[in-house]
Design a protein around this motif. Sequence first.
Motif, PDB file in Angstrom:
ATOM      1  N   MET A 149      -7.331   1.676  -4.651  1.00 42.28           N
ATOM      2  CA  MET A 149      -8.214   1.455  -4.043  1.00 42.28           C
ATOM      3  C   MET A 149      -8.687  -0.371  -3.260  1.00 42.28           C
ATOM      4  O   MET A 149      -7.935   0.070  -2.034  1.00 42.28           O
ATOM      5  N   ILE A 150      -8.928  -1.132  -4.444  1.00 41.43           N
ATOM      6  CA  ILE A 150      -8.300  -2.531  -3.305  1.00 41.43           C
ATOM      7  C   ILE A 150      -6.995  -2.671  -2.544  1.00 41.43           C
ATOM      8  O   ILE A 150      -7.163  -3.104  -1.369  1.00 41.43           O
ATOM      9  N   GLN A 151      -6.601  -2.486  -2.980  1.00 36.68           N
ATOM     10  CA  GLN A 151      -4.699  -2.806  -2.613  1.00 36.68           C
ATOM     11  C   GLN A 151      -4.463  -1.691  -1.905  1.00 36.68           C
ATOM     12  O   GLN A 151      -3.831  -2.832  -0.819  1.00 36.68           O
ATOM     13  N   PHE A 174      -3.787  -1.564   4.727  1.00 30.55           N
ATOM     14  CA  PHE A 174      -4.749  -1.162   6.040  1.00 30.55           C
ATOM     15  C   PHE A 174      -5.394  -2.001   6.907  1.00 30.55           C
ATOM     16  O   PHE A 174      -5.053  -2.715   7.869  1.00 30.55           O
ATOM     17  N   ILE A 175      -5.637  -3.342   6.320  1.00 25.73           N
ATOM     18  CA  ILE A 175      -5.749  -4.521   7.077  1.00 25.73           C
ATOM     19  C   ILE A 175      -5.110  -5.333   7.481  1.00 25.73           C
ATOM     20  O   ILE A 175      -4.793  -5.776   8.630  1.00 25.73           O
ATOM     21  N   ILE A 176      -3.387  -5.482   6.401  1.00 24.21           N
ATOM     22  CA  ILE A 176      -2.927  -6.529   7.467  1.00 24.21           C
ATOM     23  C   ILE A 176      -1.676  -6.103   7.919  1.00 24.21           C
ATOM     24  O   ILE A 176      -1.007  -6.234   9.235  1.00 24.21           O
ATOM     25  N   LEU A 177      -1.894  -4.546   7.874  1.00 21.84           N
ATOM     26  CA  LEU A 177      -1.398  -3.597   9.085  1.00 21.84           C
ATOM     27  C   LEU A 177      -2.454  -3.728  10.176  1.00 21.84           C
ATOM     28  O   LEU A 177      -1.415  -3.113  11.794  1.00 21.84           O
ATOM     29  N   ALA A 178      -3.123  -3.822  10.601  1.00 21.50           N
ATOM     30  CA  ALA A 178      -3.931  -3.638  11.555  1.00 21.50           C
ATOM     31  C   ALA A 178      -3.817  -4.903  12.464  1.00 21.50           C
ATOM     32  O   ALA A 178      -3.941  -5.098  13.414  1.00 21.50           O
ATOM     33  N   LEU A 179      -3.936  -5.602  10.987  1.00 20.60           N
ATOM     34  CA  LEU A 179      -3.524  -7.762  11.935  1.00 20.60           C
ATOM     35  C   LEU A 179      -2.333  -7.451  12.276  1.00 20.60           C
ATOM     36  O   LEU A 179      -1.726  -7.624  13.828  1.00 20.60           O
ATOM     37  N   ALA A 180      -1.170  -6.791  11.725  1.00 15.03           N
ATOM     38  CA  ALA A 180       0.320  -6.955  12.355  1.00 15.03           C
ATOM     39  C   ALA A 180       0.548  -6.133  13.754  1.00 15.03           C
ATOM     40  O   ALA A 180       0.682  -6.401  14.401  1.00 15.03           O
ATOM     41  N   VAL A 181      -0.402  -4.665  14.187  1.00 17.51           N
ATOM     42  CA  VAL A 181       0.251  -4.346  15.370  1.00 17.51           C
ATOM     43  C   VAL A 181      -1.078  -5.215  16.323  1.00 17.51           C
ATOM     44  O   VAL A 181      -0.424  -4.443  17.224  1.00 17.51           O
TER      45      VAL A 181
END
Length: 41
Positions: free
Chosen positions: A1-3, A8-15
């Motif tokens: 869940m936390i992972q 998703f946060i890291i993916l959003a930052l990368a995008v």
Amino acid sequence: MIQEIIAFIILALAVGFLAKKYFFKKKKSSKSCASDDCGCH
């Protein structure tokens, strides 16, 4: 869940980083280099 949330946060930052790098750089560089010789040529 936390992972999944962290992934998703890291993916959003990368995008967001890639969008900023490729789409918003052209407007800023052409605007700042068109008026004077800024040494970026």
